[in-house]
Motif scaffolding. Structure first.
Motif, mmCIF file in Angstrom:
data_model
loop_
_atom_site.group_PDB
_atom_site.id
_atom_site.type_symbol
_atom_site.label_atom_id
_atom_site.label_comp_id
_atom_site.label_asym_id
_atom_site.label_seq_id
_atom_site.Cartn_x
_atom_site.Cartn_y
_atom_site.Cartn_z
ATOM 1 N N HIS A 111 22.579 23.796 48.563
ATOM 2 C CA HIS A 111 22.763 25.191 48.173
ATOM 3 C C HIS A 111 21.625 25.676 47.274
ATOM 4 O O HIS A 111 21.332 26.871 47.231
ATOM 5 C CB HIS A 111 24.094 25.366 47.452
ATOM 6 C CG HIS A 111 25.284 25.445 48.349
ATOM 7 N ND1 HIS A 111 25.484 26.495 49.227
ATOM 8 C CD2 HIS A 111 26.342 24.611 48.512
ATOM 9 C CE1 HIS A 111 26.623 26.307 49.885
ATOM 10 N NE2 HIS A 111 27.158 25.171 49.470
ATOM 11 N N ALA A 112 20.989 24.757 46.560
ATOM 12 C CA ALA A 112 19.903 25.143 45.644
ATOM 13 C C ALA A 112 18.614 25.479 46.387
ATOM 14 O O ALA A 112 17.685 26.029 45.789
ATOM 15 C CB ALA A 112 19.643 24.019 44.643
ATOM 16 N N ALA A 136 29.851 27.497 40.422
ATOM 17 C CA ALA A 136 29.241 27.342 39.102
ATOM 18 C C ALA A 136 28.328 28.499 38.745
ATOM 19 O O ALA A 136 27.987 28.671 37.573
ATOM 20 C CB ALA A 136 28.453 26.032 39.051
ATOM 21 N N HIS A 137 27.952 29.299 39.704
ATOM 22 C CA HIS A 137 26.924 30.304 39.459
ATOM 23 C C HIS A 137 27.353 31.735 39.722
ATOM 24 O O HIS A 137 26.790 32.664 39.173
ATOM 25 C CB HIS A 137 25.694 30.003 40.328
ATOM 26 C CG HIS A 137 25.169 28.618 40.157
ATOM 27 N ND1 HIS A 137 24.548 28.192 39.017
ATOM 28 C CD2 HIS A 137 25.198 27.547 40.994
ATOM 29 C CE1 HIS A 137 24.204 26.923 39.146
ATOM 30 N NE2 HIS A 137 24.584 26.510 40.339
ATOM 31 N N GLU A 138 28.363 31.950 40.595
ATOM 32 C CA GLU A 138 28.657 33.291 41.057
ATOM 33 C C GLU A 138 30.150 33.486 41.236
ATOM 34 O O GLU A 138 30.915 32.533 41.281
ATOM 35 C CB GLU A 138 27.950 33.548 42.400
ATOM 36 C CG GLU A 138 26.450 33.346 42.379
ATOM 37 C CD GLU A 138 25.865 33.412 43.787
ATOM 38 O OE1 GLU A 138 25.439 34.500 44.172
ATOM 39 O OE2 GLU A 138 25.858 32.377 44.454
ATOM 40 N N ASP A 225 30.104 38.146 44.520
ATOM 41 C CA ASP A 225 28.659 37.995 44.693
ATOM 42 C C ASP A 225 28.289 37.196 45.933
ATOM 43 O O ASP A 225 27.237 37.423 46.534
ATOM 44 C CB ASP A 225 28.054 37.292 43.475
ATOM 45 C CG ASP A 225 28.226 38.094 42.206
ATOM 46 O OD1 ASP A 225 27.958 39.304 42.236
ATOM 47 O OD2 ASP A 225 28.642 37.522 41.191
#
Length: 307
Positions: A111-112, A136-138, A225
């Motif tokens: 995913h990164a 963890a991010h969105e 998001d």
């Protein structure tokens, strides 16, 4: 540490020089080169958590074979481009929690990258580690094409029936399930999903207006998001997809599913896609693997497109 196997080169099956198949255009890549492509394919040969009949560990190989012989051209959208194969995730020995943890360590790296991952399963238990890194991010919503809600409570260990309960516990914002069958999921789990603000669109909601059903599913996610899309092939009618863990009558047609996948993929929030529960040992005439490969092709054709 879990790693990726080296992907095998792709080749087309046609001897007509004018035929361009996925086997002619899919390249091999590594995590270091993944961001050079729009999409990366990732195999997940695992069915150790399936509630029903096993066989999905053979899914990635069958899906690749059928996709390799599928032509790249969509009539309205043109040919699919910029796809690479990262190989298979090496599945460790041990219980389901260990497998999910190991898979999640790799999917986080995938995913990164700058590519959209397409996970070729494998059973539905891997939906959790496939989508969890996004949390963890969105803010994240999921669209699940599935005959079942898959939000059972985890008891001794996770199963193919628990991934969305796990994702909600980890922070998933909302879930829309398209194609869930009547008489397939118990009242307690429907109540649970309703408490989470989830949405269920049964097959009758799809018939006659598949594009509208997808629009309804996406609208139900609100302004998240990122959107993760999961396809369990048991969403198809049993006649179209006999090679799944739990085939049932009354499902979607392949035409309806393909129309919806191309449309949902055009949403610019798409952060990942998976296809699960393709079980070749249970199939008849490769129908399920062939439908699954076409489903992947339709999804890929819609990425970045107009709705």
């Amino acid at each position: 540490m879990t790693d990726l196997t080296d992907p095998s080169p792709w080749t087309g099956s046609s001897d007509d020089p004018n035929d361009e198949q996925f086997g002619d255009v899919v390249e091999t890549a590594t995590l270091a080169t993944a961001d050079e492509y729009d999409v990366v394919l990732v195999g997940e040969p695992y069915d150790g958590a399936v509630i029903g009949r096993p066989g999905a560990r053979a899914g990635p190989a069958a899906l690749r074979r059928e996709l390799g012989g599928t032509k790249t051209h969509h009539i309205e959208r043109g040919p699919v481009r910029s796809v690479a194969d990262l190989g298979d995730i090496e599945i460790p020995a041990g219980g389901v929690e260990r497998v999910q943890s190991a898979v999640r360590s790799i999917t986080a790296e995938i995913h990164a990258t700058g590519a959209v991952p397409v996970f070729l399963g494998g059973d539905n238990s891997l939906t959790f580690p496939n989508a969890a890194p996004l949390l963890a991010h969105e803010t994240v919503g999921a669209v699940s094409f599935d005959a079942h809600l898959d939000c059972r409570a985890v008891r001794d260990e996770p199963t193919s029936g628990t991934p969305y309960r796990q994702l909600h516990d980890a922070g998933l914002d909302t879930l829309a399930v398209v194609g869930a069958r009547h008489f397939e999921t118990s009242t307690a789990y429907h109540d649970y999903l309703a408490e989470q603000g989830g949405t269920v669109l049964p097959p009758a909601s799809v018939a006659g207006d598949p594009a509208g059903a997808v629009d309804d599913a996406l609208a139900a996610l609100g302004d998240v998001d990122a959107v993760y899309v999961s396809l369990d092939l048991d969403v198809l009618d049993a006649a179209a997809a006999p090679g799944v863990s739990a085939p049932t009558p009354g499902g979607l047609s392949t035409r309806e599913l393909f129309r919806m996948l191309g449309r949902v993929a055009s949403d610019d929030r798409i952060a990942g896609f998976e296809i699960v529960e393709c079980a070749p040992p249970l199939d008849a005439g490769n129908r399920t693997a062939r439908a699954g490969a076409r489903a992947v092709a339709h999804f890929l054709s819609g990425l970045g497109g107009d709705r």
